[in-house]
Write a protein that holds these residues in place. Structure first.
Motif, PDB file in Angstrom:
ATOM      1  N   THR A  74       0.848  -1.195   0.000  1.00 47.40           N
ATOM      2  CA  THR A  74       0.000   0.000   0.000  1.00 47.40           C
ATOM      3  C   THR A  74       0.881   1.242   0.000  1.00 47.40           C
ATOM      4  O   THR A  74       2.067   1.171   0.286  1.00 47.40           O
ATOM      5  N   LYS A  75       0.291   2.358  -0.294  1.00 46.90           N
ATOM      6  CA  LYS A  75       1.026   3.628  -0.361  1.00 46.90           C
ATOM      7  C   LYS A  75       1.463   4.150   1.000  1.00 46.90           C
ATOM      8  O   LYS A  75       2.368   4.957   1.089  1.00 46.90           O
ATOM      9  N   GLU A  76       0.812   3.715   2.059  1.00 45.36           N
ATOM     10  CA  GLU A  76       1.006   4.324   3.375  1.00 45.36           C
ATOM     11  C   GLU A  76       2.454   4.315   3.860  1.00 45.36           C
ATOM     12  O   GLU A  76       2.920   5.284   4.441  1.00 45.36           O
ATOM     13  N   ARG A  77       3.185   3.229   3.648  1.00 47.58           N
ATOM     14  CA  ARG A  77       4.521   3.106   4.234  1.00 47.58           C
ATOM     15  C   ARG A  77       5.613   3.871   3.487  1.00 47.58           C
ATOM     16  O   ARG A  77       6.473   4.478   4.094  1.00 47.58           O
ATOM     17  N   GLY A  91       4.882   5.764   0.385  1.00 43.88           N
ATOM     18  CA  GLY A  91       4.347   6.829  -0.453  1.00 43.88           C
ATOM     19  C   GLY A  91       3.979   6.420  -1.866  1.00 43.88           C
ATOM     20  O   GLY A  91       3.394   7.194  -2.613  1.00 43.88           O
ATOM     21  N   TYR A  92       4.317   5.206  -2.261  1.00 42.87           N
ATOM     22  CA  TYR A  92       4.011   4.689  -3.600  1.00 42.87           C
ATOM     23  C   TYR A  92       3.633   3.223  -3.470  1.00 42.87           C
ATOM     24  O   TYR A  92       4.191   2.505  -2.651  1.00 42.87           O
ATOM     25  N   ARG A  93       2.716   2.797  -4.299  1.00 39.45           N
ATOM     26  CA  ARG A  93       2.327   1.383  -4.301  1.00 39.45           C
ATOM     27  C   ARG A  93       3.211   0.633  -5.291  1.00 39.45           C
ATOM     28  O   ARG A  93       3.440   1.086  -6.402  1.00 39.45           O
ATOM     29  N   LYS A 132      12.667   4.631   1.630  1.00 38.03           N
ATOM     30  CA  LYS A 132      11.959   5.914   1.641  1.00 38.03           C
ATOM     31  C   LYS A 132      12.872   7.040   1.187  1.00 38.03           C
ATOM     32  O   LYS A 132      12.467   7.917   0.421  1.00 38.03           O
TER      33      LYS A 132
END
Length: 163
Positions: free
Chosen positions: A69-72, A74-76, A149
């Motif tokens: 998911t994008k949450e961790r 910033g991009y899927r 990240k």
């Protein structure tokens, strides 16, 4: 002009060839120049990728929990993504970023040669490759994500913005 005549002549010659010969002669878009997400991957590559998705390694499974998911970050990312004749462990098309998790066999000479060919293909297509060792991902996944990240932020900030 003469260009139109040459084109017509070429088309006429192609029409006269057998279907099989036409397939060999027919100019198709090269997967090496394809800007699509799969770079001309064949059905067998998709089938192999599907099988790999069903059998992730421990390190791939750990990293997938962060990348799905994008949450961790910033991009899927996509896992076991077919691209040309290769299957990438993780891939984000927007960033043109591939993440590979290397097991022990990647240290063999024959595999290093294959990895170099693969990286050359990816670089030719504008795809950046990040490699992590299985042991790194398993022993310290938080540090891998922190590093990832940072790399993603650099890539995202270096991309030109559209008008």
């Amino acid at each position: 002009g003469s260009r139109g005549l040459n084109l017509e002549l070429c088309l006429l010659i192609l029409r006269r060839k057998t279907k099989k010969r036409m397939e060999l002669i027919n100019i198709k878009k090269s997967p090496f120049l394809d800007d699509g997400m799969h770079k001309g991957a064949k059905a067998v590559t998709f089938a192999n990728a599907k099988a790999l998705r069903a059998n992730l390694t421990k390190a791939e499974l750990i990293l997938w929990q962060f990348l799905r998911t994008k949450e961790r970050v910033g991009y899927r990312f996509r896992r076991q993504h077919p691209l040309g004749i290769y299957i990438l462990d993780f891939y984000n098309h927007k960033l043109k970023l591939c993440i590979e998790i290397d097991g022990e066999y990647h240290y063999r000479y024959s595999q290093k040669i294959k990895d170099k060919e693969r990286e050359d293909f990816l670089k030719f297509n504008g795809i950046k490759v990040i490699r992590y060792k299985n042991k790194e991902v398993i022993s310290d996944p938080e540090n891998i994500i922190k590093n990832l990240k940072s790399i993603i932020e650099k890539i995202a900030n270096s991309k030109p913005s559209l008008p």
